[in-house]
Design an enzyme around this catalytic site. Structure first.
Site, PDB file in Angstrom:
ATOM      1  N   ARG A  23      94.186  -6.283  19.248  1.00 51.75           N
ATOM      2  CA  ARG A  23      94.272  -6.700  20.651  1.00 51.75           C
ATOM      3  C   ARG A  23      93.147  -7.704  20.941  1.00 51.75           C
ATOM      4  NH1 ARG A  23      94.593  -1.537  23.276  1.00 51.75           N
ATOM      5  NH2 ARG A  23      96.843  -1.727  23.000  1.00 51.75           N
ATOM      6  N   ASN A  87      86.974   3.768  24.060  1.00 52.72           N
ATOM      7  CA  ASN A  87      87.574   3.586  22.742  1.00 52.72           C
ATOM      8  C   ASN A  87      86.636   4.146  21.688  1.00 52.72           C
ATOM      9  OD1 ASN A  87      89.929   1.742  23.344  1.00 52.72           O
ATOM     10  ND2 ASN A  87      88.259   0.541  24.226  1.00 52.72           N
ATOM     11  N   ASP A 103      89.115  -0.500  16.145  1.00 48.28           N
ATOM     12  CA  ASP A 103      89.638   0.554  17.022  1.00 48.28           C
ATOM     13  C   ASP A 103      90.189   1.685  16.155  1.00 48.28           C
ATOM     14  OD1 ASP A 103      91.850   1.985  18.451  1.00 48.28           O
ATOM     15  OD2 ASP A 103      91.199   0.713  20.108  1.00 48.28           O
ATOM     16  N   ASP A 105      91.812   4.422  17.296  1.00 49.94           N
ATOM     17  CA  ASP A 105      92.911   5.103  17.984  1.00 49.94           C
ATOM     18  C   ASP A 105      92.471   6.142  19.002  1.00 49.94           C
ATOM     19  OD1 ASP A 105      94.846   3.720  16.317  1.00 49.94           O
ATOM     20  OD2 ASP A 105      94.277   5.136  14.751  1.00 49.94           O
ATOM     21  N   ASP A 107      90.819   7.939  21.956  1.00 51.19           N
ATOM     22  CA  ASP A 107      90.286   7.433  23.214  1.00 51.19           C
ATOM     23  C   ASP A 107      89.916   8.621  24.093  1.00 51.19           C
ATOM     24  OD1 ASP A 107      90.999   4.556  22.798  1.00 51.19           O
ATOM     25  OD2 ASP A 107      93.027   5.374  22.811  1.00 51.19           O
ATOM     26  N   ASP A 120      95.385  10.390  22.123  1.00 53.90           N
ATOM     27  CA  ASP A 120      95.888   9.729  20.918  1.00 53.90           C
ATOM     28  C   ASP A 120      95.462  10.376  19.601  1.00 53.90           C
ATOM     29  OD1 ASP A 120      97.144   7.911  22.625  1.00 53.90           O
ATOM     30  OD2 ASP A 120      95.414   6.570  22.616  1.00 53.90           O
ATOM     31  N   GLU A 123      98.156   9.727  16.954  1.00 52.09           N
ATOM     32  CA  GLU A 123      98.097   8.365  16.420  1.00 52.09           C
ATOM     33  C   GLU A 123      96.948   8.241  15.413  1.00 52.09           C
ATOM     34  OE1 GLU A 123      97.671   3.784  18.124  1.00 52.09           O
ATOM     35  OE2 GLU A 123      97.766   5.440  19.541  1.00 52.09           O
TER      36      GLU A 123
END
Length: 175
Positions: A23, A87, A103, A105, A107, A120, A123
């Site tokens: 991102r 994050n 990152d 994942d 959070d 998450d 994830e």
């Protein structure tokens, strides 16, 4: 390491463990820039996802990055209070191109009353398997979640009273 200068407009880029761009936040104003801490601000900035989708942030945000902790904190100024999105990530690095981090994942969402939720985990577990995160990384990340939650409970760093408001006031002087 190089640090961004106060007043600079920078990009923020997050990557995944495998090096893939995740991102990009197009424009953030640097309010404090040292080799250890970068505090930035943005409002209605364009965000580009790895698949090319674009969206625009809805509210002003103060972003806190530290070179020694495996998390970063975004304080979002909403009508009903300050919400924090944290994050779990590598410490930041900065080069002439952008402020960058990986990152991981996981959070933590922190509400105005300082209650919080870990997000998450599924994830994270999926990517941990796919990208073969080493065990030591798993320990580092969960240890830093503990640090982060201690900061929340003790209202330290970006969670301290007035932190986001004071930095936002400074940001307004640049607009």
């Amino acid at each position: 390491m190089v640090a961004p200068s106060v007043g600079d407009q920078i990009q923020i880029k997050s990557y995944k463990h495998n090096g893939q761009l995740h991102r990009v936040w197009e424009n953030s104003q640097v309010l404090k820039g040292t080799e250890t801490v970068v505090i930035g601000a943005n409002d209605k900035t364009t965000v580009i996802e790895s698949d090319g989708r674009k969206w625009v942030t809805r509210e002003p945000a103060i972003c806190y990055f530290h070179s020694q902790y495996w998390f970063n904190v975004i304080g979002m100024l909403k009508n009903d209070g300050i919400y924090y999105y944290c994050n779990i990530s590598s410490p930041f690095v900065y080069d002439e191109e952008a402020l960058k981090y990986i990152d991981y994942d996981l959070d933590v969402k922190v509400y105005p009353d300082m209650t919080h939720t870990l997000l998450d985990e599924d994830e994270y577990e999926e990517h941990k398997r796919q990208m073969n995160y080493p065990q030591v990384l798993d320990r580092i990340l969960y240890k830093n979640i503990d640090y982060l939650l201690r900061w929340v409970r003790q209202r330290q760093g970006p969670f301290s009273p007035d932190f986001v408001d004071e930095w936002y006031e400074r940001y307004l002087t640049y607009r």
